[in-house]
Design an enzyme around this catalytic site. Sequence first.
Site, PDB file in Angstrom:
ATOM      1  N   ASP A  23      40.542  42.611  39.227  1.00  0.00           N
ATOM      2  CA  ASP A  23      41.837  42.780  38.536  1.00  0.00           C
ATOM      3  C   ASP A  23      42.096  41.906  37.300  1.00  0.00           C
ATOM      4  OD1 ASP A  23      41.936  43.724  41.126  1.00  0.00           O
ATOM      5  OD2 ASP A  23      43.815  42.748  41.643  1.00  0.00           O
ATOM      6  N   GLU A 205      49.379  47.418  46.208  1.00  0.00           N
ATOM      7  CA  GLU A 205      48.901  46.213  45.539  1.00  0.00           C
ATOM      8  C   GLU A 205      49.443  46.156  44.106  1.00  0.00           C
ATOM      9  OE1 GLU A 205      44.787  45.203  47.816  1.00  0.00           O
ATOM     10  OE2 GLU A 205      44.519  46.617  46.187  1.00  0.00           O
TER      11      GLU A 205
HETATM   12  C1  FRU Z   1      43.440  44.470  44.002  1.00  0.00           C
HETATM   13  C2  FRU Z   1      43.322  43.250  44.895  1.00  0.00           C
HETATM   14  C3  FRU Z   1      44.630  42.476  44.930  1.00  0.00           C
HETATM   15  C4  FRU Z   1      44.178  41.093  45.267  1.00  0.00           C
HETATM   16  C5  FRU Z   1      42.858  40.995  44.548  1.00  0.00           C
HETATM   17  C6  FRU Z   1      41.818  40.164  45.249  1.00  0.00           C
HETATM   18  O1  FRU Z   1      42.213  44.939  43.542  1.00  0.00           O
HETATM   19  O2  FRU Z   1      42.922  43.638  46.200  1.00  0.00           O
HETATM   20  O3  FRU Z   1      45.589  43.003  45.810  1.00  0.00           O
HETATM   21  O4  FRU Z   1      45.084  40.109  44.867  1.00  0.00           O
HETATM   22  O5  FRU Z   1      42.378  42.317  44.415  1.00  0.00           O
HETATM   23  O6  FRU Z   1      40.706  39.971  44.449  1.00  0.00           O
END
Ligand code: FRU
Length: 485
Positions: A23, A205
Amino acid sequence: MGNYQEQFRPQFHFSPKKKWMNDPNGLVYNDGVYHLFYQYYPEDIVWGPMHWGHAISKDLITWKHKSIALYPDELGDIFSGSVVLDVTNSSGLGSIEKPPLVAIFTYHLMQGENAGRIDYQTQGIAFSLDNGDTWKKYDGNPVIGNTDIKDFRDPKVFWHDESNQWILSLVAGNHAKFYRSDNLKNWTHLSDFGKEVGAHGGVWECPDLFKLKVEDTNEEKWVLLISINPGAPNGGSGTQYFVGNFDGERFIAEHDDIKWVDVGTDNYAGITYNNTPNDKRIFIGWMSNWYYGQKTPTKDWRGAMTLPRELSLIKEDNHYFLLSNVIDSFNNQLSNVIEEESINLDSPFKLKYQNFNQTEIKFRINLSNQIHLKFKNEKEEFLIFEMNPLKKEMSLDRRKSGLVKFENRFADNVHTLSYIASDKEVDIRIMLDWSSIELFIDNGKYVMTEQIFPTEFYNSLQIASIDVISIKNFKLNTIKSIWDR
Ligand code: FRU
């Protein structure tokens, strides 16, 4: 150090020099600099204990890699979050003369998860007084503790002018939660949204709440982005959005249908910039999917971001649509190779070019027409885009696009997008990089972003139609590499 010419290395999309990235985090503009932080694991090319990697840009096009901004500590690994500029020094972490950048992120305590607990995600903050070069964690962390919510993460903070307070959105499994604060340290829960609306095929998310003006009106609406994994229209990870109102306490959506930012398989966990000049709403997503993101066939690095996109909102027949368009200044990266005012498709149009995997292809067509585009290389690897008004469906077929077997779900289906096949002339814009395609149709109303891994560059393009039509304003442009070599 890579020279950014390794096999599949994106030439005009951001990717880390080495190792794993997911992300985008902490997108913020400050003092002439666009920051891009990102979920980063510096030891491997698969997901692991998360850090915040960091890169900066003056134009959102070329990037400079910086050192890691946030490292795991005894409270946990550093999951996704956001950064704000605390102009008034409400947090007291800087001063009026030196307003701090404040990062708000999720702590993920692996030992807690491994021990079978459910309260292992909390929210913490860190601050920087040198425009992001160095960071200090706040010693009163966590600022939002966990009561008993398993998936409790991804805080996105912004200053809400109307109610004169900081607003934080985060996700809690199947819904979003909103909080308020005066100082970024003490947070009060305001409301919840979403248990009964929207897509729920997976966990929610990366929320992002912001206001947009409806184009050509004086109306303003609030948009809430929510990533969901799995449960996206073409499988795995995807990002939905809601349009409605936010009054400083509660977000209410004004529709029951499910809306997607991008219907391709590879645009996930996208969020927008805080504090941009001219209030532009600029979005960047992770160009991958949790179904296969850890198995894609790159070697020393893994992961890339979408092109930065400016978001806008339109209202048509009483429905709101979020449009995504590549930021305007990206046009400076283009050089024209071929331009045709009109191409008659009585017979298929065939074009040879040594490397389509660093180009933009653009033309105008009526939405009521059928069209079939095929990029191909000498190894008979090919990628097909089709617009089919009878089926009211656009489709992207990457099943034979190159390396596809690294994970079954990468290429088990043709991916589709439903559209309204009205009598309207629209633009089709295709951005092809070494390992991705981004499709923008009708001014970014219909968007598909997908990864591809052709083992040689595509060197031919065929455009055909079963209708008696011509396409207009055809352009093939090359795209400059963003890397200094
Ligand atoms: C989304 C996610 C988020 C989390 C991060 C962990 O892709 O699962 O929810 O904070 O990646 O790397």
